[in-house]
Design a protein around this motif. Structure first.
Motif, PDB file in Angstrom:
ATOM      1  N   GLU A  54       0.816  -1.211   0.000  1.00 32.60           N
ATOM      2  CA  GLU A  54       0.000   0.000   0.000  1.00 32.60           C
ATOM      3  C   GLU A  54       0.854   1.267   0.000  1.00 32.60           C
ATOM      4  OE1 GLU A  54      -3.057  -0.656  -0.461  1.00 32.60           O
ATOM      5  OE2 GLU A  54      -2.801  -2.796  -0.052  1.00 32.60           O
ATOM      6  N   GLY A  55       2.180   1.122  -0.140  1.00 36.45           N
ATOM      7  CA  GLY A  55       3.054   2.286  -0.260  1.00 36.45           C
ATOM      8  C   GLY A  55       3.789   2.685   0.992  1.00 36.45           C
ATOM      9  N   ASN A  56       3.637   1.924   2.087  1.00 36.42           N
ATOM     10  CA  ASN A  56       4.363   2.233   3.316  1.00 36.42           C
ATOM     11  C   ASN A  56       5.849   1.924   3.112  1.00 36.42           C
ATOM     12  OD1 ASN A  56       5.507   1.760   6.104  1.00 36.42           O
ATOM     13  ND2 ASN A  56       3.429   2.337   6.686  1.00 36.42           N
ATOM     14  N   THR A  57       6.714   2.858   3.478  1.00 36.37           N
ATOM     15  CA  THR A  57       8.145   2.724   3.183  1.00 36.37           C
ATOM     16  C   THR A  57       8.978   2.236   4.365  1.00 36.37           C
ATOM     17  OG1 THR A  57       8.602   5.034   3.761  1.00 36.37           O
ATOM     18  CG2 THR A  57       8.003   4.577   1.472  1.00 36.37           C
ATOM     19  N   THR A  59      10.926  -0.088   6.870  1.00 39.26           N
ATOM     20  CA  THR A  59      11.630  -1.341   6.635  1.00 39.26           C
ATOM     21  C   THR A  59      11.323  -2.363   7.732  1.00 39.26           C
ATOM     22  OG1 THR A  59      13.554  -0.659   7.930  1.00 39.26           O
ATOM     23  CG2 THR A  59      13.526  -0.048   5.590  1.00 39.26           C
ATOM     24  N   GLU A  60      11.768  -3.599   7.504  1.00 38.39           N
ATOM     25  CA  GLU A  60      11.600  -4.634   8.530  1.00 38.39           C
ATOM     26  C   GLU A  60      12.302  -4.241   9.824  1.00 38.39           C
ATOM     27  OE1 GLU A  60      12.452  -8.659   7.429  1.00 38.39           O
ATOM     28  OE2 GLU A  60      11.409  -8.497   5.511  1.00 38.39           O
ATOM     29  N   GLU A  61      13.456  -3.609   9.705  1.00 42.53           N
ATOM     30  CA  GLU A  61      14.182  -3.182  10.898  1.00 42.53           C
ATOM     31  C   GLU A  61      13.387  -2.132  11.675  1.00 42.53           C
ATOM     32  OE1 GLU A  61      16.735  -5.203   8.193  1.00 42.53           O
ATOM     33  OE2 GLU A  61      15.476  -3.427   7.844  1.00 42.53           O
ATOM     34  N   GLN A  62      12.754  -1.215  10.959  1.00 43.25           N
ATOM     35  CA  GLN A  62      11.959  -0.184  11.625  1.00 43.25           C
ATOM     36  C   GLN A  62      10.693  -0.776  12.249  1.00 43.25           C
ATOM     37  OE1 GLN A  62      11.971   2.352   8.065  1.00 43.25           O
ATOM     38  NE2 GLN A  62      12.712   4.041   9.346  1.00 43.25           N
ATOM     39  N   VAL A  63      10.065  -1.698  11.543  1.00 43.95           N
ATOM     40  CA  VAL A  63       8.877  -2.356  12.092  1.00 43.95           C
ATOM     41  C   VAL A  63       9.252  -3.154  13.341  1.00 43.95           C
ATOM     42  CG1 VAL A  63       7.086  -4.100  11.661  1.00 43.95           C
ATOM     43  CG2 VAL A  63       7.676  -2.431   9.882  1.00 43.95           C
ATOM     44  N   THR A  64      10.412  -3.807  13.295  1.00 43.51           N
ATOM     45  CA  THR A  64      10.891  -4.540  14.472  1.00 43.51           C
ATOM     46  C   THR A  64      11.044  -3.602  15.658  1.00 43.51           C
ATOM     47  OG1 THR A  64      12.096  -6.120  13.074  1.00 43.51           O
ATOM     48  CG2 THR A  64      12.769  -5.969  15.378  1.00 43.51           C
ATOM     49  N   ALA A  65      11.610  -2.428  15.414  1.00 41.80           N
ATOM     50  CA  ALA A  65      11.795  -1.452  16.492  1.00 41.80           C
ATOM     51  C   ALA A  65      10.444  -1.017  17.072  1.00 41.80           C
ATOM     52  CB  ALA A  65      12.566  -0.244  15.967  1.00 41.80           C
ATOM     53  N   ILE A  66       9.458  -0.832  16.207  1.00 40.88           N
ATOM     54  CA  ILE A  66       8.127  -0.431  16.682  1.00 40.88           C
ATOM     55  C   ILE A  66       7.518  -1.539  17.538  1.00 40.88           C
ATOM     56  CG2 ILE A  66       5.775   0.145  15.963  1.00 40.88           C
ATOM     57  CD1 ILE A  66       7.031   1.470  13.476  1.00 40.88           C
ATOM     58  N   VAL A  67       7.659  -2.787  17.070  1.00 35.37           N
ATOM     59  CA  VAL A  67       7.158  -3.935  17.834  1.00 35.37           C
ATOM     60  C   VAL A  67       7.796  -3.974  19.211  1.00 35.37           C
ATOM     61  CG1 VAL A  67       7.165  -6.464  17.964  1.00 35.37           C
ATOM     62  CG2 VAL A  67       6.562  -5.335  15.823  1.00 35.37           C
ATOM     63  N   GLU A  68       9.074  -3.605  19.280  1.00 41.57           N
ATOM     64  CA  GLU A  68       9.812  -3.644  20.548  1.00 41.57           C
ATOM     65  C   GLU A  68       9.648  -2.372  21.375  1.00 41.57           C
ATOM     66  OE1 GLU A  68      13.745  -4.461  19.179  1.00 41.57           O
ATOM     67  OE2 GLU A  68      13.356  -6.619  18.887  1.00 41.57           O
ATOM     68  N   GLY A  69       8.793  -1.457  20.898  1.00 43.43           N
ATOM     69  CA  GLY A  69       8.522  -0.241  21.649  1.00 43.43           C
ATOM     70  C   GLY A  69       9.605   0.816  21.560  1.00 43.43           C
ATOM     71  N   LYS A  70      10.452   0.720  20.560  1.00 45.90           N
ATOM     72  CA  LYS A  70      11.529   1.694  20.398  1.00 45.90           C
ATOM     73  C   LYS A  70      11.084   2.834  19.482  1.00 45.90           C
ATOM     74  CE  LYS A  70      15.024  -1.958  20.840  1.00 45.90           C
ATOM     75  NZ  LYS A  70      16.096  -2.716  20.139  1.00 45.90           N
ATOM     76  N   PRO A  71      11.665   4.027  19.654  1.00 50.82           N
ATOM     77  CA  PRO A  71      11.283   5.163  18.798  1.00 50.82           C
ATOM     78  C   PRO A  71      11.781   4.968  17.369  1.00 50.82           C
ATOM     79  CG  PRO A  71      13.111   5.757  20.236  1.00 50.82           C
ATOM     80  CD  PRO A  71      12.648   4.407  20.684  1.00 50.82           C
ATOM     81  N   VAL A  72      10.959   5.379  16.420  1.00 54.69           N
ATOM     82  CA  VAL A  72      11.297   5.245  14.999  1.00 54.69           C
ATOM     83  C   VAL A  72      10.913   6.531  14.286  1.00 54.69           C
ATOM     84  CG1 VAL A  72      10.718   4.040  12.840  1.00 54.69           C
ATOM     85  CG2 VAL A  72      10.978   2.747  14.960  1.00 54.69           C
ATOM     86  N   LEU A  73      11.807   7.008  13.429  1.00 55.90           N
ATOM     87  CA  LEU A  73      11.509   8.190  12.629  1.00 55.90           C
ATOM     88  C   LEU A  73      10.664   7.783  11.432  1.00 55.90           C
ATOM     89  CD1 LEU A  73      14.966  10.024  12.626  1.00 55.90           C
ATOM     90  CD2 LEU A  73      12.913  10.637  13.925  1.00 55.90           C
ATOM     91  N   GLY A  74       9.622   8.547  11.163  1.00 52.29           N
ATOM     92  CA  GLY A  74       8.756   8.264  10.023  1.00 52.29           C
ATOM     93  C   GLY A  74       7.549   9.164  10.067  1.00 52.29           C
ATOM     94  N   SER A  75       6.788   9.174   8.985  1.00 48.39           N
ATOM     95  CA  SER A  75       5.587  10.004   8.952  1.00 48.39           C
ATOM     96  C   SER A  75       4.565   9.464   9.952  1.00 48.39           C
ATOM     97  CB  SER A  75       4.986  10.020   7.551  1.00 48.39           C
ATOM     98  OG  SER A  75       4.362   8.772   7.264  1.00 48.39           O
ATOM     99  N   MET A  76       3.692  10.330  10.427  1.00 45.70           N
ATOM    100  CA  MET A  76       2.681   9.914  11.402  1.00 45.70           C
ATOM    101  C   MET A  76       1.777   8.827  10.815  1.00 45.70           C
ATOM    102  SD  MET A  76       1.562  13.488  13.293  1.00 45.70           S
ATOM    103  CE  MET A  76       0.372  12.597  14.285  1.00 45.70           C
ATOM    104  N   ARG A  77       1.450   8.967   9.527  1.00 45.44           N
ATOM    105  CA  ARG A  77       0.564   7.983   8.906  1.00 45.44           C
ATOM    106  C   ARG A  77       1.237   6.618   8.837  1.00 45.44           C
ATOM    107  NH1 ARG A  77      -4.019   7.707   5.499  1.00 45.44           N
ATOM    108  NH2 ARG A  77      -4.022   5.742   4.332  1.00 45.44           N
ATOM    109  N   GLU A  78       2.497   6.581   8.396  1.00 48.21           N
ATOM    110  CA  GLU A  78       3.178   5.289   8.258  1.00 48.21           C
ATOM    111  C   GLU A  78       3.351   4.614   9.615  1.00 48.21           C
ATOM    112  OE1 GLU A  78       5.675   5.322   4.133  1.00 48.21           O
ATOM    113  OE2 GLU A  78       6.773   5.928   5.934  1.00 48.21           O
ATOM    114  N   LEU A  79       3.691   5.384  10.624  1.00 53.29           N
ATOM    115  CA  LEU A  79       3.828   4.809  11.963  1.00 53.29           C
ATOM    116  C   LEU A  79       2.480   4.290  12.465  1.00 53.29           C
ATOM    117  CD1 LEU A  79       6.185   7.486  13.557  1.00 53.29           C
ATOM    118  CD2 LEU A  79       6.814   5.173  12.849  1.00 53.29           C
TER     119      LEU A  79
END
Length: 330
Positions: A54-57, A59-79
């Protein structure tokens, strides 16, 4: 049953169902020892893949960080999309495929932080555009509830194999396009749900990641099915993606278990790997297309297995891509 989606069961489709069923049985046995880390990796692949379509940019590493509750830089919509997908997939085992309320709840989880009407069927007509061209005009909004009720009732009563039923539901769902947003990711989520009720192992098989890798073919299969008023092209496509995802999962499970490269290290080869190596031994100039034809597998499957065999030093390419040849190392 008053409604039955139009589809034709070809010999190719039936063969894919048989092969997937066999592979699932083998994977079920090996998954008894699958680590929680591997299951987590597969879930992350699933979420990254379905959102990337659907166009979300992210990465797997960033998604992993989100799953682990770590801060990730990205647009509000993508997060928000990632967090919504995590919530929806986490809740997946609690849903019933034939429950409209569960479908609406899942959509709410998936998109509640993205737009106000999450968890509700659309109230306006929608045209599906690609490259500035309208590819599909959806049914009028006032028909959505009835069409979805018919589809859900068919799913509840059908005697078709779950592999077939899940593909048919996925296509029909995309055709109806019941929501204002998020229909693609919801169709893929619900197909995973249907499959998981047949075989729970599908919760941990990232089919969505393979669909993302073959995204253009995904949309082409939908368009061809619509043009033919028969969703067999989409069924064939999705069954091949499911089979490829199972084979990839099997391969990654052995790697995750710490098995190093090379035959002497004990890397387990699948029957397809053995067939590929034997065919190459017989003809070192054989092409991937010829291997696909002789094994009866999709070219994409052969290419992935060749890549894996090269990574683990079973195969080496000597010379140019078109004029070179293979060497089998044993």
């Amino acid at each position: 049953m008053r409604y039955k989606p139009p589809f034709t069961l070809t010999s190719e489709i039936l063969n894919l169902v048989a092969e997937i069923s066999q592979q699932v049985g083998e994977l079920n046995a090996s998954q008894l020892n699958a680590s929680s880390q591997l299951r987590k990796q597969n879930r992350i692949k699933t979420i990254t893949g379905t959102l990337a379509i659907e166009g979300n940019t992210l990465t797997e590493e960033q998604v992993t960080a989100i799953v682990e509750g770590k801060p990730v830089l990205g647009s509000m919509r993508e997060l928000a999309e990632v967090k919504g997908a995590i919530a929806a997939y986490d809740a997946l085992p609690t849903f019933t495929p034939s429950a409209i309320d569960d479908l609406l709840t899942a959509h709410g989880l998936m998109l509640s932080d993205i737009f106000a009407n999450a968890g509700e069927f659309r109230s306006k007509g929608v045209g599906i555009h690609k490259g500035g061209v309208v590819h599909h005009v959806t049914p009028p909004a006032h028909q959505v509830s009835g069409l979805m009720a018919d589809l859900i009732q068919w799913l509840k009563q059908t005697k078709d194999h779950p592999l077939i039923a899940s593909c048919v539901f996925h296509y029909e769902f995309e055709f109806i396009h019941p929501f204002a947003d998020g229909n693609g990711r919801m169709g893929r989520l619900w197909q995973t749900l249907i499959l998981s009720k047949w075989q729970p192992i599908f919760i941990n098989i990232p089919v969505e990641s393979l669909v993302h890798q073959h995204q253009e073919a995904y949309y082409l299969a939908i368009r061809n099915s619509t043009a033919q008023t028969d969703c067999s092209p989409f069924i064939r496509y999705m069954l091949q993606m499911i089979l490829d995802a199972i084979e990839d999962s099997t391969s990654r499970q052995f790697e995750n278990a710490g098995i190093s490269a090379g035959i002497n290290a004990g890397l387990k080869l699948s029957p397809l790997d053995h067939a590929i190596l034997e065919l190459i031994k017989a003809d070192r100039y054989i092409t991937n297309a010829m291997l696909a034809e002789q094994t009866g597998k999709a070219l994409s499957t052969i290419e992935r297995r060749i890549k894996k065999l090269k990574e683990h030093l079973f195969l080496k390419r000597v010379g140019a891509k078109k004029t070179g040849h293979w060497e089998v190392h044993s």
